[in-house]
Design a protein around this motif. Structure first.
Motif, PDB file in Angstrom:
ATOM      1  N   PRO A  31      -6.812   5.039  -6.636  1.00  0.00           N
ATOM      2  CA  PRO A  31      -5.510   4.584  -7.143  1.00  0.00           C
ATOM      3  C   PRO A  31      -4.381   5.516  -6.707  1.00  0.00           C
ATOM      4  N   GLY A  32      -3.322   4.947  -6.173  1.00  0.00           N
ATOM      5  CA  GLY A  32      -2.160   5.732  -5.769  1.00  0.00           C
ATOM      6  C   GLY A  32      -2.197   6.242  -4.349  1.00  0.00           C
ATOM      7  N   LEU A  33      -3.358   6.178  -3.698  1.00  0.00           N
ATOM      8  CA  LEU A  33      -3.475   6.739  -2.355  1.00  0.00           C
ATOM      9  C   LEU A  33      -2.660   5.945  -1.341  1.00  0.00           C
ATOM     10  N   MET A  34      -2.840   4.637  -1.321  1.00  0.00           N
ATOM     11  CA  MET A  34      -2.192   3.823  -0.309  1.00  0.00           C
ATOM     12  C   MET A  34      -0.668   3.860  -0.429  1.00  0.00           C
ATOM     13  N   SER A  35      -0.164   3.862  -1.646  1.00  0.00           N
ATOM     14  CA  SER A  35       1.295   3.876  -1.818  1.00  0.00           C
ATOM     15  C   SER A  35       1.888   5.207  -1.378  1.00  0.00           C
ATOM     16  N   THR A  36       1.196   6.315  -1.677  1.00  0.00           N
ATOM     17  CA  THR A  36       1.714   7.623  -1.251  1.00  0.00           C
ATOM     18  C   THR A  36       1.656   7.762   0.261  1.00  0.00           C
ATOM     19  N   LEU A  37       0.550   7.339   0.869  1.00  0.00           N
ATOM     20  CA  LEU A  37       0.411   7.441   2.318  1.00  0.00           C
ATOM     21  C   LEU A  37       1.438   6.557   3.022  1.00  0.00           C
ATOM     22  N   THR A  38       1.634   5.346   2.515  1.00  0.00           N
ATOM     23  CA  THR A  38       2.617   4.445   3.106  1.00  0.00           C
ATOM     24  C   THR A  38       4.026   5.023   3.027  1.00  0.00           C
ATOM     25  N   PHE A  39       4.353   5.621   1.876  1.00  0.00           N
ATOM     26  CA  PHE A  39       5.678   6.226   1.722  1.00  0.00           C
ATOM     27  C   PHE A  39       5.887   7.344   2.732  1.00  0.00           C
TER      28      PHE A  39
END
Length: 333
Positions: free
Chosen positions: A142-150
């Protein structure tokens, strides 16, 4: 359904942004095509200290913190701090850029997830492996994809606006720019105040270090000795005690002391960390005062970009992050 759709959109955004970022970054540097085997090897590299290890060599690769950026830090409503560390990846042999390494860390669980982002010209199998990691590894945390995308989107935006990536000379870094070192005969101050040539030191040896927080000298252990072969130009600065520059008796002035290293090696100045080649006359460095067992301020009275050329250079990695060469405080890369 909404959650699944959101996950798909984030996944697609991350994949597209990655492709664009890799094209922009590698277009500005001398690059090579990453293979699947190289991707796996880079992914297996363990970074001992993510906050401190901004540059190092491992397994035939150079990892260099992207644009000297600190970690991107995210704190979500769940109270968990998440970080993304971004490195450029080069081949150690010819310093050609292969791609990027993004390392995700969950500060609560300690979970670390590396993502190797191939360059635009990488082998198709390497890209397939990266996409698989996004799909099967990224979506589980949880939270990995959004942080990496940002992070990738932010860096891409910086490149598009002309704010990142390109060096002043318009090309990639030269091989010597990744080697932060001293000549073989550079005298390193030991814990007892004596000196030993840097090429005679080994991991485990104890030298005199410096704690920037307490501004005090203390023994520190050498954790690694780097050796590089090739042709290296050494820059130099000549130092004179500030007390002498302000003294009334000018007849007893001592000869300036020379400190030399590759131009990119960091030293401690009155204004903070600075590459030796960027130090100018009038700035202040710090040297060991044996009588007081402390450090004294020295003025730079002369600076030159090229003192001499040497074939072999050496560098220390220490526990304290700072040691003394020619009794002058220098910093770990």
């Amino acid at each position: 359904m909404k959650n699944n759709l959101l996950s798909i959109l984030i996944f697609l955004c991350c994949a597209i942004t990655t492709q664009l970022l890799s094209q922009r970054v590698l277009a500005q540097t001398a690059s090579a095509s990453m293979t699947l085997e190289q991707l796996k090897a880079v992914k297996a590299i363990k970074v001992a200290n993510l906050d401190k290890d901004t540059y190092f060599k491992s397994g035939g690769f150079i990892l260099d913190r992207y644009e000297e950026r600190p970690a991107y830090v995210f704190t979500y409503s769940d109270g968990i701090t998440r970080k993304i560390y971004l490195y450029k990846v080069f081949t150690a042999e010819d310093t050609k850029e292969l791609g990027l390494l993004a390392i995700y860390k969950n500060e609560k669980s300690g979970e670390i997830k590396p993502f190797v982002i191939p360059g635009a010209s990488a082998d198709r199998k390497a890209w397939d492996a990266y996409i698989d990691d996004l799909k099967y590894v990224g979506e589980k945390e949880p939270g990995l994809m959004s942080t990496l995308t940002f992070v990738l989107s932010r860096e891409m935006a910086g490149l598009l606006s002309g704010g990142g990536g390109k060096s002043e000379d318009g090309g990639g870094k030269k091989k010597e720019e990744y080697n932060f070192c001293f000549a073989h005969d550079a005298p390193v101050t030991l814990a007892d105040g004596s000196a030993k040539s840097i090429n005679a030191l080994n991991a485990g040896d104890v030298v005199l270090g410096y704690d920037a927080t307490t501004k005090s000298l203390a023994p520190t252990r050498v954790t690694k000795v780097d050796t590089h072969e090739g042709n290296f130009t050494l820059a130099g600065v000549w130092l004179t005690p500030i007390s002498e520059l302000t003294a009334d008796n000018r007849n007893a002035l001592t000869a300036p002391v020379l400190l030399e290293a590759t131009a990119n090696h960091p030293v401690l100045t009155a204004s903070g960390r600075k590459a030796l080649g960027d130090v100018k006359a009038g700035e202040v460095l710090y040297r060991y005062d044996a009588a007081a067992n402390s450090v004294s301020a020295y003025h730079v009275v002369r600076a030159e970009k090229a003192i001499r050329a040497v074939k072999n250079v050496y560098n220390l990695v220490t526990e304290s992050g700072a040691y003394l060469v020619g009794e002058t405080i220098v910093l770990d890369k």
